[in-house]
Design an enzyme around this catalytic site. Structure first.
Site, PDB file in Angstrom:
ATOM      1  N   ASN A   1      20.724   0.203   8.275  1.00 44.23           N
ATOM      2  CA  ASN A   1      19.433  -0.014   8.381  1.00 44.23           C
ATOM      3  C   ASN A   1      19.119  -1.497   7.740  1.00 44.23           C
ATOM      4  OD1 ASN A   1      18.874   2.372   9.776  1.00 44.23           O
ATOM      5  ND2 ASN A   1      18.109   3.352   7.862  1.00 44.23           N
TER       6      ASN A   1
ATOM      7  N   ARG B   1      14.906   3.242  18.289  1.00 42.27           N
ATOM      8  CA  ARG B   1      13.580   2.816  17.889  1.00 42.27           C
ATOM      9  C   ARG B   1      13.584   1.470  17.079  1.00 42.27           C
ATOM     10  NH1 ARG B   1       9.618   6.125  17.337  1.00 42.27           N
ATOM     11  NH2 ARG B   1       8.638   4.848  15.908  1.00 42.27           N
TER      12      ARG B   1
ATOM     13  N   CYS C   1      10.149  11.213  18.147  1.00 42.23           N
ATOM     14  CA  CYS C   1      11.582  11.345  18.281  1.00 42.23           C
ATOM     15  C   CYS C   1      11.681  12.777  17.402  1.00 42.23           C
ATOM     16  CB  CYS C   1      12.420  10.163  17.606  1.00 42.23           C
ATOM     17  SG  CYS C   1      12.449  10.197  15.874  1.00 42.23           S
TER      18      CYS C   1
ATOM     19  N   ARG D   1       6.252   9.419  14.456  1.00 40.87           N
ATOM     20  CA  ARG D   1       6.515   7.950  14.255  1.00 40.87           C
ATOM     21  C   ARG D   1       6.097   6.880  14.860  1.00 40.87           C
ATOM     22  NH1 ARG D   1      12.924   7.462  13.752  1.00 40.87           N
ATOM     23  NH2 ARG D   1      12.423   5.979  12.403  1.00 40.87           N
TER      24      ARG D   1
ATOM     25  N   VAL E   1       3.449   3.228   3.213  1.00 39.72           N
ATOM     26  CA  VAL E   1       4.389   2.294   2.994  1.00 39.72           C
ATOM     27  C   VAL E   1       5.271   2.506   4.127  1.00 39.72           C
ATOM     28  CG1 VAL E   1       6.512   2.071   1.663  1.00 39.72           C
ATOM     29  CG2 VAL E   1       4.482   2.337   0.505  1.00 39.72           C
ATOM     30  N   SER E   2       5.548   1.467   4.854  1.00 35.49           N
ATOM     31  CA  SER E   2       6.373   1.615   6.208  1.00 35.49           C
ATOM     32  C   SER E   2       7.509   0.701   6.047  1.00 35.49           C
ATOM     33  CB  SER E   2       5.651   1.333   7.240  1.00 35.49           C
ATOM     34  OG  SER E   2       6.717   1.106   8.502  1.00 35.49           O
ATOM     35  N   VAL E   3       8.685   1.112   6.283  1.00 36.58           N
ATOM     36  CA  VAL E   3       9.898   0.127   6.082  1.00 36.58           C
ATOM     37  C   VAL E   3       9.967  -0.916   7.432  1.00 36.58           C
ATOM     38  CG1 VAL E   3      12.612   0.251   6.092  1.00 36.58           C
ATOM     39  CG2 VAL E   3      11.225   1.650   4.923  1.00 36.58           C
TER      40      VAL E   3
ATOM     41  N   ILE F   1       8.008  12.061   3.993  1.00 41.84           N
ATOM     42  CA  ILE F   1       7.934  11.071   4.788  1.00 41.84           C
ATOM     43  C   ILE F   1       7.805  11.420   6.344  1.00 41.84           C
ATOM     44  CG2 ILE F   1       9.250   8.895   5.482  1.00 41.84           C
ATOM     45  CD1 ILE F   1       8.419   9.031   2.538  1.00 41.84           C
TER      46      ILE F   1
ATOM     47  N   ARG G   1      26.177   7.144  15.626  1.00 43.90           N
ATOM     48  CA  ARG G   1      25.274   6.031  15.422  1.00 43.90           C
ATOM     49  C   ARG G   1      24.950   5.478  14.223  1.00 43.90           C
ATOM     50  NH1 ARG G   1      19.541   7.684  18.023  1.00 43.90           N
ATOM     51  NH2 ARG G   1      19.319   5.739  17.623  1.00 43.90           N
TER      52      ARG G   1
HETATM   53  C1  EPZ Z   1      13.347   3.578   8.521  1.00 38.99           C
HETATM   54  O1  EPZ Z   1      12.473   4.147   9.653  1.00 38.99           O
HETATM   55  C2  EPZ Z   1      14.613   3.909   8.676  1.00 38.99           C
HETATM   56  N1  EPZ Z   1      14.987   3.346   9.963  1.00 38.99           N
HETATM   57  C3  EPZ Z   1      14.704   5.510   8.967  1.00 38.99           C
HETATM   58  O2  EPZ Z   1      16.163   5.888   8.983  1.00 38.99           O
HETATM   59  C4  EPZ Z   1      14.220   6.000   7.359  1.00 38.99           C
HETATM   60  O3  EPZ Z   1      14.340   7.408   7.549  1.00 38.99           O
HETATM   61  C5  EPZ Z   1      12.654   5.574   7.230  1.00 38.99           C
HETATM   62  O4  EPZ Z   1      12.776   4.031   7.371  1.00 38.99           O
HETATM   63  C6  EPZ Z   1      12.156   6.039   5.971  1.00 38.99           C
HETATM   64  O5  EPZ Z   1      12.876   5.543   4.867  1.00 38.99           O
HETATM   65  C7  EPZ Z   1      15.506   2.071   9.944  1.00 38.99           C
HETATM   66  O6  EPZ Z   1      15.598   1.248   8.931  1.00 38.99           O
HETATM   67  C8  EPZ Z   1      16.153   1.548  11.418  1.00 38.99           C
HETATM   68  P1  EPZ Z   1       8.841   4.258   8.128  1.00 38.99           P
HETATM   69  P2  EPZ Z   1      11.141   3.439  10.130  1.00 38.99           P
HETATM   70  O7  EPZ Z   1       8.026   3.267   9.115  1.00 38.99           O
HETATM   71  O8  EPZ Z   1      10.830   2.307   9.792  1.00 38.99           O
HETATM   72  C9  EPZ Z   1       4.822   6.538   9.480  1.00 38.99           C
HETATM   73  C10 EPZ Z   1      18.158   7.047   9.693  1.00 38.99           C
HETATM   74  O9  EPZ Z   1      18.440   8.133   9.862  1.00 38.99           O
HETATM   75  N2  EPZ Z   1       4.241   5.291  10.115  1.00 38.99           N
HETATM   76  O10 EPZ Z   1       9.034   3.847   6.862  1.00 38.99           O
HETATM   77  O11 EPZ Z   1      10.819   3.995  11.263  1.00 38.99           O
HETATM   78  C11 EPZ Z   1       6.035   7.253   9.880  1.00 38.99           C
HETATM   79  O12 EPZ Z   1       5.861   7.941  10.804  1.00 38.99           O
HETATM   80  C12 EPZ Z   1      16.758   6.566   9.977  1.00 38.99           C
HETATM   81  O13 EPZ Z   1      18.869   5.954   9.611  1.00 38.99           O
HETATM   82  C13 EPZ Z   1       3.061   5.252  10.645  1.00 38.99           C
HETATM   83  O14 EPZ Z   1       2.610   6.172  10.361  1.00 38.99           O
HETATM   84  O15 EPZ Z   1      10.168   4.621   8.909  1.00 38.99           O
HETATM   85  C14 EPZ Z   1       6.400   7.739   8.779  1.00 38.99           C
HETATM   86  O16 EPZ Z   1       5.856   9.185   8.440  1.00 38.99           O
HETATM   87  C15 EPZ Z   1      15.752   7.705  10.435  1.00 38.99           C
HETATM   88  N3  EPZ Z   1       2.762   4.292  11.429  1.00 38.99           N
HETATM   89  C16 EPZ Z   1       6.344   6.874   7.613  1.00 38.99           C
HETATM   90  O17 EPZ Z   1       5.310   6.057   8.101  1.00 38.99           O
HETATM   91  C17 EPZ Z   1       3.711   2.936  11.561  1.00 38.99           C
HETATM   92  O18 EPZ Z   1       3.274   2.028  12.364  1.00 38.99           O
HETATM   93  C18 EPZ Z   1       7.414   5.891   7.115  1.00 38.99           C
HETATM   94  O19 EPZ Z   1       7.986   5.422   8.463  1.00 38.99           O
HETATM   95  C19 EPZ Z   1       5.123   3.100  11.006  1.00 38.99           C
HETATM   96  C20 EPZ Z   1       5.254   4.529  10.309  1.00 38.99           C
END
Ligand code: EPZ
Length: 426
Positions: free
Chosen positions: A23, A99, A123, A128, A169-171, A335, A405
Site C-alpha cells: 500500500n 481500486r 467491493c 468504498r 479520514v481517508s488514506v 472503517i 495480491r
Molecule cells: C486503503 O484503502 C488501503 N488500500 C486499504 O487496504 C485499507 O484497508 C484502507 O486504506 C484503510 O486503512 C490502499 O492503500 C491501496 P480509505 P482506501 O479511503 O484508501 C470511506 C488492503 O487489504 N471513504 O482510508 O480505499 C471508505 O468507504 C486494502 O490492502 C469515503 O466515504 O481506504 C471507508 O469507509 C483493503 N469516501 C473509509 O472512508 C471516499 O472518497 C476509509 O477508507 C474515500 C473513502
C-alpha cells in the site's frame, strides 16, 4: 486456480524477512506520473497488484523497467519514467480489478490538465465511495464531471492550491490530493489528513522529487506547489500488515520468530495487544522478535481505527487468533461496513463467532479443526492461513489469488520457519 494446504500444529522458529509495503508501493508508482524524469523505487514487493499497476502506467506511456530481488524478502527495483504522458483515461476493466488505479486521477490532472478514470464501484469489504477524492481535487480547482461511469477531472490551466477538509479520514483521498497538490500553484492545506506510514513514505518520496511538504504524519499537511518535480530514488517502507500478520502467525502457532527488515513503531497498536494476549515481543535492532510458548493465548477486545489505531487490514487475522484464545473478545470494525466475510469461514474451522452489527463476539475454543475454506478478500485469506496453522488436521484455502495480491511468497516464508504449508497448483 491455486490452493494452499496447511497441516496445523507446527510451532514456528527462525526468521521471516518482511517485504516492502504494497500500500506504499502502489501510490509511489503512481507518483512517477508527476515528473518527466526517472523515479527509481527499490524494495518493491513482487505482487499481483504491483504488476497490475505497472501495466496501468504503461498504458499512459510510462516506460517501466523491473529488476527482481534475488532472495526471499529482498524487494525488486522499478525504474519508471513518464517523459511523455500518452492518454488520460483509466478504463473500467482496469479500475474495477484494482481500486488503487483511482490514484492516477490527481497526478494526471495535475500534470496534463485532464484525467478520465472509471468509478471503481463497490467491493467485497464495503461500498468504498470516492467522493472525498473528488471534493479534494475540486478544492484545488479541478472541474469534476461524472458521466457514464467515468470521472472526468479537468484543469486546463493547471490546479491551484486550496484548503481541503476531509470529513472522515481517508488514506486514498489523502494520497490522491497530496500528489496533485505538489504541482498546484500556491499553498494547499489538507485538514484531517490520514497519518498512515504509507502516506509519510509517499510524502518523503515526493519531497525527494522536489515537492515542498510539511506536516507529514500529522492530520494537517501543508503543500507549497512547485512548477515541476524531478526524478528521485526511494526505498519502499516495510509492510506493516505483513509484519502484523506474521507476528500473529507466531502468536497463534507458538514458537519464536524474528521478523527482519521491519520496525515495531509501524505496528505498535498490535504489539501492545499481543503482549496482553500472552506473547513476548521485543525489538532486535534488525526487526521484531515474537515469542509465545506454553499457555493458550488470552482474549483481548479491540476496535479498528485509522493509524495510529488498530488497522482494519489486521482485523481478520486478529480474529483468527482470538478464535483460539481463552475467554471472549469483542472485535469492532469501524472503517468498512462489510469486513466480516471471514467469519463464516472461521466458523467452518470450529470457531465460535457471532456478529452483532459492527462487532464480532469471539469466544475462544481450545482447538480449531482443519477444513476446506474459501477466501473473499486479501486479508481474510491470510486469517484463514493463520487459523490453519493452529487447526488440527488439514486446512485448504481456496482462491489463493487474493493472497497473491498482497503477500509475497507467503507459503515459502512460513515453510522456512517450520509451517507445514504448500501451494497446490491446478
Ligand atoms: C486503503 O484503502 C488501503 N488500500 C486499504 O487496504 C485499507 O484497508 C484502507 O486504506 C484503510 O486503512 C490502499 O492503500 C491501496 P480509505 P482506501 O479511503 O484508501 C470511506 C488492503 O487489504 N471513504 O482510508 O480505499 C471508505 O468507504 C486494502 O490492502 C469515503 O466515504 O481506504 C471507508 O469507509 C483493503 N469516501 C473509509 O472512508 C471516499 O472518497 C476509509 O477508507 C474515500 C473513502
Amino acid at each position: 486456480m491455486d490452493k494452499i494446504s496447511i497441516k496445523g500444529g507446527a510451532r514456528l522458529y527462525g526468521q521471516i524477512p518482511i517485504s516492502g509495503a504494497k500500500n506504499a508501493a502502489l501510490p509511489l508508482m503512481v507518483a512517477s506520473l508527476l515528473t518527466d524524469e526517472p523515479l527509481i523505487l527499490t524494495n518493491v514487493p513482487k505482487l499481483a497488484d504491483v504488476v497490475f499497476m505497472a501495466e496501468l502506467l504503461k498504458s499512459f506511456g510510462v516506460s517501466v523497467e523491473w529488476t527482481p530481488g534475488e532472495t526471499l524478502g529482498e524487494g525488486g527495483t522499478y525504474r519508471l519514467q513518464a517523459n511523455r504522458v500518452r492518454g488520460s483515461t483509466a478504463e473500467y476493466d482496469i479500475v474495477r480489478k484494482m481500486r488503487a488505479s483511482f490514484f492516477v486521477l490527481g497526478p494526471l490532472v495535475a500534470r496534463v490538465g485532464l484525467a478520465k478514470v472509471s468509478l471503481p464501484g463497490g467491493c467485497a469489504i464495503g461500498a468504498r465511495p470516492v467522493d472525498l477524492h473528488l471534493t479534494g481535487l475540486q478544492a484545488l480547482g479541478a472541474a469534476i464531471d461524472v458521466a457514464q461511469g467515468y470521472v472526468i477531472a479537468d484543469a486546463p490551466a493547471g490546479l491551484a492550491g486550496g484548503e481541503v477538509v476531509f470529513p472522515i479520514v481517508s488514506v486514498g483521498a489523502t494520497e490522491n490530493v497530496l500528489m496533485a497538490a505538489c504541482l498546484a500553484q500556491g499553498r494547499s492545506v489538507l485538514v484531517n489528513a490520514a497519518r498512515e506510514p504509507e502516506i509519510v513514505d509517499l510524502g518523503n518520496c515526493l519531497i525527494a522529487m522536489g515537492a515542498k511538504i510539511s506536516g507529514l504524519g500529522t492530520s494537517r499537511i501543508v503543500v507549497d506547489g512547485v512548477p515541476k518535480l524531478h526524478g528521485a530514488s526511494h526505498s519502499v517502507l516495510p509492510d506493516r500488515i505483513e509484519t502484523g500478520t506474521y507476528a500473529m502467525a507466531v502468536a497463534i502457532a507458538g514458537g519464536e520468530v524474528e521478523l527482519t527488515g521491519t520496525t515495531p513503531d509501524l505496528v505498535s497498536s498490535l504489539l501492545d495487544l499481543l503482549v496482553l494476549v500472552g506473547a513476548e515481543v521485543s525489538s532486535t535492532g534488525t526487526g521484531i522478535k515474537v515469542v509465545r510458548n506454553g499457555s493458550r493465548p488470552k482474549s483481548v477486545s479491540v476496535d479498528t481505527a485509522p493509524f495510529p489505531g488498530f488497522p482494519t487490514d489486521l482485523q481478520a487475522q486478529f480474529m483468527a487468533l482470538m478464535a483460539t484464545a481463552e475467554g471472549t473478545s469483542r472485535i469492532r470494525e469501524t472503517i468498512f461496513e462489510n469486513r466480516f466475510m471471514h467469519v463464516p469461514e472461521l466458523v467452518r474451522l470450529g470457531a465460535d463467532i457471532k456478529v452483532e452489527g459492527d462487532t464480532a463476539i469471539v469466544t475462544g475454543v481450545p482447538h480449531l479443526t482443519g477444513a476446506p475454506v474459501m477466501a473473499t478478500d486479501l486479508r481474510a485469506s491470510s486469517s484463514l492461513v493463520l487459523a490453519g496453522l493452529a487447526a488440527e488436521g488439514e486446512t485448504i484455502v481456496n482462491r489463493v489469488y487474493h493472497l497473491d495480491r498482497g503477500f509475497e511468497r507467503l507459503e515459502e516464508k512460513l515453510r522456512a520457519v517450520g509451517a507445514n504449508i504448500e501451494r497446490q497448483s491446478e
